[in-house]
Design a protein around this motif. Structure first.
Motif, PDB file in Angstrom:
ATOM      1  N   GLY A  83       0.762  -1.244   0.000  1.00 52.43           N
ATOM      2  CA  GLY A  83       0.000   0.000   0.000  1.00 52.43           C
ATOM      3  C   GLY A  83       0.788   1.288   0.000  1.00 52.43           C
ATOM      4  N   MET A  84       1.977   1.304   0.613  1.00 51.84           N
ATOM      5  CA  MET A  84       2.694   2.564   0.804  1.00 51.84           C
ATOM      6  C   MET A  84       3.407   2.991  -0.470  1.00 51.84           C
ATOM      7  N   VAL A  85       3.303   4.277  -0.788  1.00 52.18           N
ATOM      8  CA  VAL A  85       3.918   4.860  -1.980  1.00 52.18           C
ATOM      9  C   VAL A  85       4.884   5.942  -1.530  1.00 52.18           C
ATOM     10  N   ARG A  86       6.023   6.025  -2.186  1.00 52.39           N
ATOM     11  CA  ARG A  86       7.020   7.036  -1.849  1.00 52.39           C
ATOM     12  C   ARG A  86       7.158   8.042  -2.986  1.00 52.39           C
ATOM     13  N   LEU A  87       7.391   9.280  -2.623  1.00 45.83           N
ATOM     14  CA  LEU A  87       7.478  10.342  -3.613  1.00 45.83           C
ATOM     15  C   LEU A  87       8.585  10.059  -4.628  1.00 45.83           C
ATOM     16  N   GLU A  88       9.670   9.429  -4.194  1.00 41.57           N
ATOM     17  CA  GLU A  88      10.755   9.101  -5.121  1.00 41.57           C
ATOM     18  C   GLU A  88      10.274   8.160  -6.222  1.00 41.57           C
ATOM     19  N   GLN A  89       9.395   7.220  -5.874  1.00 41.45           N
ATOM     20  CA  GLN A  89       8.839   6.298  -6.866  1.00 41.45           C
ATOM     21  C   GLN A  89       7.945   7.045  -7.852  1.00 41.45           C
ATOM     22  N   TRP A  90       7.144   7.953  -7.332  1.00 41.79           N
ATOM     23  CA  TRP A  90       6.262   8.769  -8.184  1.00 41.79           C
ATOM     24  C   TRP A  90       7.103   9.600  -9.149  1.00 41.79           C
ATOM     25  N   HIS A  91       8.156  10.219  -8.621  1.00 47.01           N
ATOM     26  CA  HIS A  91       9.036  11.059  -9.442  1.00 47.01           C
ATOM     27  C   HIS A  91       9.659  10.239 -10.573  1.00 47.01           C
ATOM     28  N   ALA A  92      10.143   9.041 -10.246  1.00 51.33           N
ATOM     29  CA  ALA A  92      10.771   8.193 -11.274  1.00 51.33           C
ATOM     30  C   ALA A  92       9.759   7.757 -12.334  1.00 51.33           C
ATOM     31  N   ASP A  93       8.525   7.479 -11.895  1.00 51.58           N
ATOM     32  CA  ASP A  93       7.493   7.040 -12.836  1.00 51.58           C
ATOM     33  C   ASP A  93       7.091   8.152 -13.805  1.00 51.58           C
ATOM     34  N   ALA A  94       7.097   9.419 -13.308  1.00 53.37           N
ATOM     35  CA  ALA A  94       6.640  10.541 -14.133  1.00 53.37           C
ATOM     36  C   ALA A  94       7.772  11.239 -14.867  1.00 53.37           C
ATOM     37  N   ALA A  95       8.999  10.757 -14.705  1.00 53.43           N
ATOM     38  CA  ALA A  95      10.160  11.455 -15.282  1.00 53.43           C
ATOM     39  C   ALA A  95      10.039  11.629 -16.788  1.00 53.43           C
ATOM     40  N   SER A  96       9.485  10.638 -17.475  1.00 58.19           N
ATOM     41  CA  SER A  96       9.387  10.717 -18.937  1.00 58.19           C
ATOM     42  C   SER A  96       8.381  11.755 -19.397  1.00 58.19           C
ATOM     43  N   ARG A  97       7.467  12.169 -18.524  1.00 57.90           N
ATOM     44  CA  ARG A  97       6.434  13.140 -18.901  1.00 57.90           C
ATOM     45  C   ARG A  97       6.799  14.569 -18.495  1.00 57.90           C
ATOM     46  N   VAL A  98       7.913  14.734 -17.815  1.00 62.57           N
ATOM     47  CA  VAL A  98       8.314  16.049 -17.319  1.00 62.57           C
ATOM     48  C   VAL A  98       9.222  16.728 -18.334  1.00 62.57           C
ATOM     49  N   ALA A  99       8.894  17.963 -18.678  1.00 53.51           N
ATOM     50  CA  ALA A  99       9.713  18.725 -19.625  1.00 53.51           C
ATOM     51  C   ALA A  99      11.039  19.109 -18.972  1.00 53.51           C
ATOM     52  N   PRO A 100      12.117  19.186 -19.725  1.00 52.65           N
ATOM     53  CA  PRO A 100      13.424  19.563 -19.165  1.00 52.65           C
ATOM     54  C   PRO A 100      13.368  20.953 -18.520  1.00 52.65           C
ATOM     55  N   ALA A 101      14.075  21.101 -17.408  1.00 56.64           N
ATOM     56  CA  ALA A 101      14.100  22.385 -16.703  1.00 56.64           C
ATOM     57  C   ALA A 101      14.856  23.423 -17.510  1.00 56.64           C
ATOM     58  N   VAL A 102      14.355  24.643 -17.448  1.00 53.73           N
ATOM     59  CA  VAL A 102      14.985  25.757 -18.162  1.00 53.73           C
ATOM     60  C   VAL A 102      15.569  26.714 -17.132  1.00 53.73           C
ATOM     61  N   ALA A 103      16.866  27.011 -17.272  1.00 53.52           N
ATOM     62  CA  ALA A 103      17.523  27.906 -16.319  1.00 53.52           C
ATOM     63  C   ALA A 103      16.988  29.326 -16.472  1.00 53.52           C
ATOM     64  N   LEU A 104      16.758  29.992 -15.342  1.00 54.28           N
ATOM     65  CA  LEU A 104      16.255  31.354 -15.365  1.00 54.28           C
ATOM     66  C   LEU A 104      17.401  32.337 -15.602  1.00 54.28           C
ATOM     67  N   SER A 105      17.108  33.382 -16.338  1.00 55.64           N
ATOM     68  CA  SER A 105      18.080  34.461 -16.493  1.00 55.64           C
ATOM     69  C   SER A 105      18.131  35.255 -15.196  1.00 55.64           C
ATOM     70  N   GLU A 106      19.190  36.043 -15.037  1.00 55.21           N
ATOM     71  CA  GLU A 106      19.327  36.829 -13.810  1.00 55.21           C
ATOM     72  C   GLU A 106      18.182  37.809 -13.648  1.00 55.21           C
ATOM     73  N   ASP A 107      17.726  38.389 -14.737  1.00 58.81           N
ATOM     74  CA  ASP A 107      16.615  39.335 -14.668  1.00 58.81           C
ATOM     75  C   ASP A 107      15.323  38.638 -14.267  1.00 58.81           C
ATOM     76  N   ALA A 108      15.060  37.458 -14.857  1.00 61.43           N
ATOM     77  CA  ALA A 108      13.852  36.714 -14.521  1.00 61.43           C
ATOM     78  C   ALA A 108      13.892  36.241 -13.072  1.00 61.43           C
ATOM     79  N   LEU A 109      15.047  35.810 -12.595  1.00 67.75           N
ATOM     80  CA  LEU A 109      15.187  35.377 -11.204  1.00 67.75           C
ATOM     81  C   LEU A 109      14.922  36.534 -10.254  1.00 67.75           C
ATOM     82  N   ARG A 110      15.424  37.740 -10.587  1.00 67.89           N
ATOM     83  CA  ARG A 110      15.202  38.901  -9.730  1.00 67.89           C
ATOM     84  C   ARG A 110      13.715  39.243  -9.660  1.00 67.89           C
ATOM     85  N   ARG A 111      13.026  39.159 -10.789  1.00 67.68           N
ATOM     86  CA  ARG A 111      11.587  39.457 -10.779  1.00 67.68           C
ATOM     87  C   ARG A 111      10.822  38.460  -9.909  1.00 67.68           C
ATOM     88  N   ARG A 112      11.213  37.198  -9.945  1.00 67.22           N
ATOM     89  CA  ARG A 112      10.526  36.190  -9.132  1.00 67.22           C
ATOM     90  C   ARG A 112      10.808  36.390  -7.635  1.00 67.22           C
TER      91      ARG A 112
END
Length: 432
Positions: free
Chosen positions: A275-304
């Motif tokens: 019954g027990m599910v771990r977030l690491e297992q969920w992350h590994a299962d969904a890895a193929s559906r996750v878009a690659p991370a995009v690094a923020l520019s310094e200006d965009a990071l400052r705005r956030r």
């Protein structure tokens, strides 16, 4: 008894309290010094008034106004220390009440179980109320319930056996620890025992004499008349350990033997695996559906940073030391900044939270040097009936850290009802 207590509250009687209503134990208490107790309760001076056990505790009520009903001992335990997780413990017990039903009571009697915890009781009284509920409302033996309420440090201890680890992991999805510092002595008439919380910050020593008396106390020398020559065995209660006397078996049951018997009653590991599910297992299962991370520019990071309320002071004084040294910056104990809730300007969400007095005055736990007694693991998801034991309790999502990484967040958001994880788990994004 609980039904009568509820009825008296309904008609406005606030000072009604039943010390005990049991065929096995008798609770004698009051706002008295130890010397006054036999003068007030004359039964205690009668030579025909005998018992094979006694729990004795004398202390002032702390953090609450003293009263007769708040005096120690309680109905099933005595407590030396404090419960510093009390607010969370009480809130979770209230939340569980909605699905709570005792298999030992008829439907018409279920309402008498509630409320379990109360702001009118001390921290010791609230622990006692939960202990009584779990033993008399679910049929669990007292030692098993104490292992649920005050578990030993098991997550990062390699010496803990597989069955015991499975027991604690299963029950971590049911009940959060009632963390001290705490030394508790307890009894239901058959068992008499004591336990020390996993931090071990309260002393407890025991003697066993040659005439088969067992004496356990938080202080050495409580019985000045005790002849040292009569002591067969003596020792101290260790962190997370149980000391138990079984009056039916007429012997002392040691911690390892006791816990091995309890953890072997059910196949907890199978319930966890199924019954027990771990977030690491969920992350590994969904890895193929996750878009690659995009690094923020310094200006965009400052705005956030500005959008989320991070000031230059926050970056320089709080975040920079954490990033460069891996630890929080030191600061003074006084904070004279106005409360965030009274400000007309937008504030960071963290500024609305303050430490409680007990959290400041108790020794801080070092999560690196004391990692053997520290865990940030958190089970998430719907809970089942606390008063029954079954596989439904293990059907939780386990998050090892309350701070999710950006990749973990993306994995959650990428899992919808159409492609749920293991057929049960999916996420919905709420735009707040």
């Amino acid at each position: 008894r609980k039904g009568t207590e509820a009825a008296t509250r309904d008609v406005g009687i606030d000072d009604f309290y039943v010390c005990s209503l049991s065929s096995r134990t008798l609770t004698i208490k009051g706002q008295l010094t130890p010397e006054q107790l036999p003068q007030y309760y004359l039964d205690l001076t009668n030579p025909e008034f005998t018992s094979h056990l006694a729990l004795v505790h004398s202390r002032f009520s702390t953090n609450t106004f003293p009263s007769w009903d708040r005096a120690q001992p309680n109905r099933m335990l005595c407590h030396n220390g404090e419960i510093n997780t009390l607010r969370g413990n009480k809130n979770w017990m209230t939340a569980r009440s909605g699905v709570m039903k005792s298999p030992l009571l008829a439907d018409d009697d279920q309402h008498g179980l509630l409320p379990i915890c109360s702001d009118n009781m001390t921290d010791s009284g609230n622990v006692d109320a939960v202990l009584e509920l779990l033993t008399r409302g679910s049929g669990r033996p007292v030692p098993e319930v104490m292992m649920m309420l005050i578990p030993e440090a098991w997550q990062n201890d390699a010496s803990v056996s597989g069955k015991k680890r499975a027991f604690y992991e299963y029950h971590s999805a049911i009940m959060e620890p009632w963390d001290g510092p705490a030394m508790m002595a307890f009894t239901d008439g058959r068992y008499l025992g004591a336990c020390l919380d996993r931090n071990g910050l309260r002393p407890s020593r025991f003697y066993v004499t040659d005439d088969h008396h067992v004496i356990l106390s938080s202080e050495v020398g409580v019985l000045p008349s005790l002849d040292p020559a009569t002591i067969m065995h003596k020792g101290r209660l260790e962190p997370g350990k149980l000391f138990l006397v079984d009056f039916e078996a007429e012997r002392i049951v040691h911690d390892e033997e006791l816990k091995d018997a309890i953890v072997s009653k059910r196949d907890y590991q199978k319930m966890i695996d199924d019954g027990m599910v771990r977030l690491e297992q969920w992350h590994a299962d969904a890895a193929s559906r996750v878009a690659p991370a995009v690094a923020l520019s310094e200006d965009a990071l400052r705005r956030r940073l500005i959008a989320f309320g991070f000031t230059t002071e926050t970056l320089d004084l709080l975040l920079a030391p954490m990033a460069t040294g891996g630890k929080e910056a030191l600061g003074s104990m006084g904070v004279d900044a106005p409360l965030a809730v009274l400000s007309r300007n937008p504030k960071n969400i963290f500024e609305y939270f303050k430490q409680l007095f007990a959290q400041v005055t108790n020794p801080p736990i070092d999560p690196i040097r004391e990692d053997i007694v520290m865990s940030l693991m958190c089970p998430v998801g719907p809970e089942a009936n606390l008063l029954e034991v079954g596989p439904e309790h293990a059907r939780r999502l386990v998050v090892t850290n309350p701070i999710l990484t950006e990749a973990e967040m993306d994995a959650l958001k990428a899992t919808s009802a159409a492609n749920s994880f293991r057929g049960r788990w999916h996420a919905t994004v709420l735009d707040c």
